[in-house]
Design a protein around this motif. Structure first.
Motif, PDB file in Angstrom:
ATOM      1  N   UNK A  23      35.531  35.358  57.371  1.00  0.00           N
ATOM      2  CA  UNK A  23      36.826  36.003  57.173  1.00  0.00           C
ATOM      3  C   UNK A  23      37.333  35.543  55.814  1.00  0.00           C
ATOM      4  N   UNK A  24      37.969  36.425  55.073  1.00  0.00           N
ATOM      5  CA  UNK A  24      38.451  36.031  53.743  1.00  0.00           C
ATOM      6  C   UNK A  24      39.425  34.867  53.831  1.00  0.00           C
ATOM      7  N   UNK A  25      39.299  33.911  52.909  1.00  0.00           N
ATOM      8  CA  UNK A  25      40.244  32.786  52.920  1.00  0.00           C
ATOM      9  C   UNK A  25      41.637  33.274  52.538  1.00  0.00           C
ATOM     10  N   UNK A  26      42.613  32.611  53.044  1.00  0.00           N
ATOM     11  CA  UNK A  26      43.991  32.985  52.741  1.00  0.00           C
ATOM     12  C   UNK A  26      44.319  32.609  51.302  1.00  0.00           C
ATOM     13  N   UNK A  27      45.352  33.228  50.790  1.00  0.00           N
ATOM     14  CA  UNK A  27      45.812  32.897  49.449  1.00  0.00           C
ATOM     15  C   UNK A  27      46.255  31.441  49.388  1.00  0.00           C
ATOM     16  N   UNK A  28      46.832  30.939  50.479  1.00  0.00           N
ATOM     17  CA  UNK A  28      47.265  29.547  50.526  1.00  0.00           C
ATOM     18  C   UNK A  28      46.069  28.602  50.384  1.00  0.00           C
ATOM     19  N   UNK A  29      44.954  28.952  51.008  1.00  0.00           N
ATOM     20  CA  UNK A  29      43.740  28.142  50.914  1.00  0.00           C
ATOM     21  C   UNK A  29      43.204  28.154  49.482  1.00  0.00           C
ATOM     22  N   UNK A  30      43.210  29.309  48.857  1.00  0.00           N
ATOM     23  CA  UNK A  30      42.746  29.407  47.474  1.00  0.00           C
ATOM     24  C   UNK A  30      43.654  28.605  46.538  1.00  0.00           C
ATOM     25  N   UNK A  31      44.945  28.589  46.813  1.00  0.00           N
ATOM     26  CA  UNK A  31      45.872  27.793  46.004  1.00  0.00           C
ATOM     27  C   UNK A  31      45.577  26.301  46.174  1.00  0.00           C
ATOM     28  N   UNK A  32      45.225  25.887  47.397  1.00  0.00           N
ATOM     29  CA  UNK A  32      44.852  24.486  47.620  1.00  0.00           C
ATOM     30  C   UNK A  32      43.608  24.121  46.810  1.00  0.00           C
ATOM     31  N   UNK A  33      42.639  25.009  46.779  1.00  0.00           N
ATOM     32  CA  UNK A  33      41.437  24.780  45.986  1.00  0.00           C
ATOM     33  C   UNK A  33      41.812  24.675  44.509  1.00  0.00           C
ATOM     34  N   UNK A  34      42.633  25.606  44.038  1.00  0.00           N
ATOM     35  CA  UNK A  34      43.078  25.604  42.647  1.00  0.00           C
ATOM     36  C   UNK A  34      43.761  24.277  42.328  1.00  0.00           C
ATOM     37  N   UNK A  35      44.688  23.866  43.167  1.00  0.00           N
ATOM     38  CA  UNK A  35      45.435  22.629  42.923  1.00  0.00           C
ATOM     39  C   UNK A  35      44.531  21.395  42.936  1.00  0.00           C
ATOM     40  N   UNK A  86      42.968  32.893  38.931  1.00  0.00           N
ATOM     41  CA  UNK A  86      41.997  32.233  39.793  1.00  0.00           C
ATOM     42  C   UNK A  86      41.799  33.008  41.091  1.00  0.00           C
ATOM     43  N   UNK A  87      42.892  33.354  41.728  1.00  0.00           N
ATOM     44  CA  UNK A  87      42.808  34.082  43.000  1.00  0.00           C
ATOM     45  C   UNK A  87      42.119  35.426  42.799  1.00  0.00           C
ATOM     46  N   UNK A  88      42.487  36.122  41.750  1.00  0.00           N
ATOM     47  CA  UNK A  88      41.874  37.420  41.460  1.00  0.00           C
ATOM     48  C   UNK A  88      40.384  37.258  41.169  1.00  0.00           C
ATOM     49  N   UNK A  89      40.028  36.241  40.400  1.00  0.00           N
ATOM     50  CA  UNK A  89      38.637  35.987  40.054  1.00  0.00           C
ATOM     51  C   UNK A  89      37.808  35.671  41.290  1.00  0.00           C
ATOM     52  N   UNK A  90      38.327  34.800  42.149  1.00  0.00           N
ATOM     53  CA  UNK A  90      37.588  34.433  43.357  1.00  0.00           C
ATOM     54  C   UNK A  90      37.420  35.641  44.273  1.00  0.00           C
TER      55      UNK A  90
END
Length: 96
Positions: A23-35, A86-90
Motif C-alpha cells: 500500500x502506498x506510504x502516507x505523506x506523513x511517513x514520507x515526511x518522516x523519511x525526509x526529516x 521529495x514526496x513528488x520524486x518518491x
C-alpha cells in the motif's frame, strides 16, 4: 525497513529495483523519511545529505544517484530537494 531496500525475496530473480509497496506510504511517513535524512534540519536535502542517504542505504554509485536525484527532483533548480519535491520524486519514481 527502508522503501529503497531490496527485499530478499527478489534477490537473484533479476529484480533491480526495490519491491513495490503493498500500500502506498502516507505523506506523513514520507515526511518522516525526509526529516531523518535532513541532518541540518533546514527543511532541505543538500547534495551531501542526499549522497549520505544513498550511502546509508547501501546503494552503489551514490554520487551518480545524487546527481540524478537533483537533476530529476530539483524542480526550482536551487540545488536542494525540499519536502514537496521529495514526496513528488518518491511517488513518481518508486510508487508507480
Amino acid at each position: 525497513m527502508s522503501p529503497w531496500t531490496n527485499h530478499s525475496k527478489n534477490l537473484g530473480k533479476g529484480c533491480t529495483r526495490a519491491a513495490k509497496f503493498a500500500t502506498p506510504p502516507s505523506e506523513e511517513y514520507l515526511i518522516k523519511i525526509f526529516n531523518h535524512f535532513d541532518t541540518s534540519g533546514d527543511g532541505l536535502l543538500s547534495r551531501e545529505e542526499i549522497k549520505s542517504a544513498y550511502n546509508l542505504l547501501g546503494k552503489s554509485f551514490a554520487g551518480l544517484r545524487t546527481w540524478w536525484t537533483l537533476l530529476v527532483g530539483d524542480e526550482n533548480s536551487d540545488g536542494y530537494i525540499d519536502q514537496k519535491e521529495f514526496i513528488k520524486l518518491v511517488k513518481k519514481n518508486y510508487l508507480t
